[in-house]
Design a protein around this motif. Structure first.
Motif, PDB file in Angstrom:
ATOM      1  N   ASP A   5       1.092  -1.345   0.231  1.00  0.00           N
ATOM      2  CA  ASP A   5       0.017  -0.128  -0.064  1.00  0.00           C
ATOM      3  C   ASP A   5       0.945   0.959   0.074  1.00  0.00           C
ATOM      4  O   ASP A   5       1.438   1.622   1.036  1.00  0.00           O
ATOM      5  CB  ASP A   5      -1.009  -0.003   1.043  1.00  0.00           C
ATOM      6  CG  ASP A   5      -2.008   1.159   1.133  1.00  0.00           C
ATOM      7  OD1 ASP A   5      -2.073   1.607   0.382  1.00  0.00           O
ATOM      8  OD2 ASP A   5      -2.640   1.350   2.353  1.00  0.00           O
ATOM      9  N   LEU A   6       1.196   1.739  -1.311  1.00  0.00           N
ATOM     10  CA  LEU A   6       2.060   3.091  -1.234  1.00  0.00           C
ATOM     11  C   LEU A   6       1.373   4.146  -0.918  1.00  0.00           C
ATOM     12  O   LEU A   6       0.333   4.499  -0.984  1.00  0.00           O
ATOM     13  CB  LEU A   6       2.640   3.064  -2.734  1.00  0.00           C
ATOM     14  CG  LEU A   6       3.089   1.960  -3.593  1.00  0.00           C
ATOM     15  CD1 LEU A   6       3.472   2.033  -4.960  1.00  0.00           C
ATOM     16  CD2 LEU A   6       4.479   1.606  -2.693  1.00  0.00           C
ATOM     17  N   GLU A   7       2.200   4.960  -0.028  1.00  0.00           N
ATOM     18  CA  GLU A   7       1.778   6.198   0.471  1.00  0.00           C
ATOM     19  C   GLU A   7       3.040   7.271   0.111  1.00  0.00           C
ATOM     20  O   GLU A   7       4.184   7.232   0.605  1.00  0.00           O
ATOM     21  CB  GLU A   7       1.623   6.060   2.129  1.00  0.00           C
ATOM     22  CG  GLU A   7       1.223   7.685   2.413  1.00  0.00           C
ATOM     23  CD  GLU A   7       1.217   7.244   4.335  1.00  0.00           C
ATOM     24  OE1 GLU A   7       1.102   8.508   4.873  1.00  0.00           O
ATOM     25  OE2 GLU A   7       0.976   6.144   4.897  1.00  0.00           O
ATOM     26  N   GLU A   8       2.343   8.076  -0.598  1.00  0.00           N
ATOM     27  CA  GLU A   8       3.667   9.157  -1.065  1.00  0.00           C
ATOM     28  C   GLU A   8       3.944  10.037  -0.074  1.00  0.00           C
ATOM     29  O   GLU A   8       3.180  10.493   0.810  1.00  0.00           O
ATOM     30  CB  GLU A   8       2.983   9.856  -2.382  1.00  0.00           C
ATOM     31  CG  GLU A   8       4.044  10.696  -3.147  1.00  0.00           C
ATOM     32  CD  GLU A   8       3.379  11.284  -4.371  1.00  0.00           C
ATOM     33  OE1 GLU A   8       4.490  12.261  -5.002  1.00  0.00           O
ATOM     34  OE2 GLU A   8       2.407  11.296  -4.871  1.00  0.00           O
ATOM     35  N   THR A   9       5.136  10.423   0.044  1.00  0.00           N
ATOM     36  CA  THR A   9       5.784  11.566   1.061  1.00  0.00           C
ATOM     37  C   THR A   9       6.798  12.401   0.536  1.00  0.00           C
ATOM     38  O   THR A   9       7.547  11.876  -0.469  1.00  0.00           O
ATOM     39  CB  THR A   9       6.191  10.560   2.256  1.00  0.00           C
ATOM     40  OG1 THR A   9       6.524  11.720   3.191  1.00  0.00           O
ATOM     41  CG2 THR A   9       7.305   9.847   1.873  1.00  0.00           C
TER      42      THR A   9
END
Length: 145
Positions: free
Chosen positions: A123-127
């Motif tokens: 589950d990719l979470e951009e930061t």
């Protein structure tokens, strides 16, 4: 034990099986009408005559056989090869000859092994910022020999 449906695409195909109780992989065999001469520093696509279906919680990995690698310098080029759960075509193995001699692939030769492996989806979470570590951006040998 996870269920894998397997389909023979040719009646002459032998189904893979675990050779010992402790084996993690099943050997795949070549399904060829004529022998394939694999030249040094070359690759070829070897059919197995098998297709599979299994749960999306898994993948099948295609790995080299240690005996072929040690004795003949033959390996699976895209190690490990991945069979995705939604693929229904024939399993084919990309073999590569790292050796100095030609290698002959005959019908029913054991050419690779397949291993059923669990898959954990990301589950990719951009930061804009990643947490700091001691290693930081060091790579490619940055931690020593």
């Amino acid at each position: 034990m996870a269920k894998v449906l397997i389909k023979k695409l040719d009646p002459a195909v032998e189904l893979p099986a675990y050779k010992t109780e402790g084996a993690s992989g099943m050997d795949l065999m070549a399904l060829v009408k004529e022998p394939i001469n694999l030249k040094p520093n070359s690759s070829c696509l070897v059919p197995t005559g098998l297709a599979v279906a299994f749960s999306s919680d898994f993948e099948i990995q295609i790995r080299p056989r240690s005996g072929l690698a040690a004795k003949n310098s033959i390996s699976v080029l895209n190690t490990p090869g991945t069979i995705d759960s939604d693929y229904r075509g024939e399993i084919k193995v990309i073999l590569f000859n790292h050796g100095k001699n030609d290698f002959l692939i005959n019908n029913k030769d054991r050419i690779a092994q397949m291993i059923l492996t669990p898959v954990i989806k990301m589950d990719l979470e951009e930061t804009d910022d990643l947490p700091e570590t001691i290693r930081g951006e060091g790579g490619f040998g940055s931690t020593g020999k």
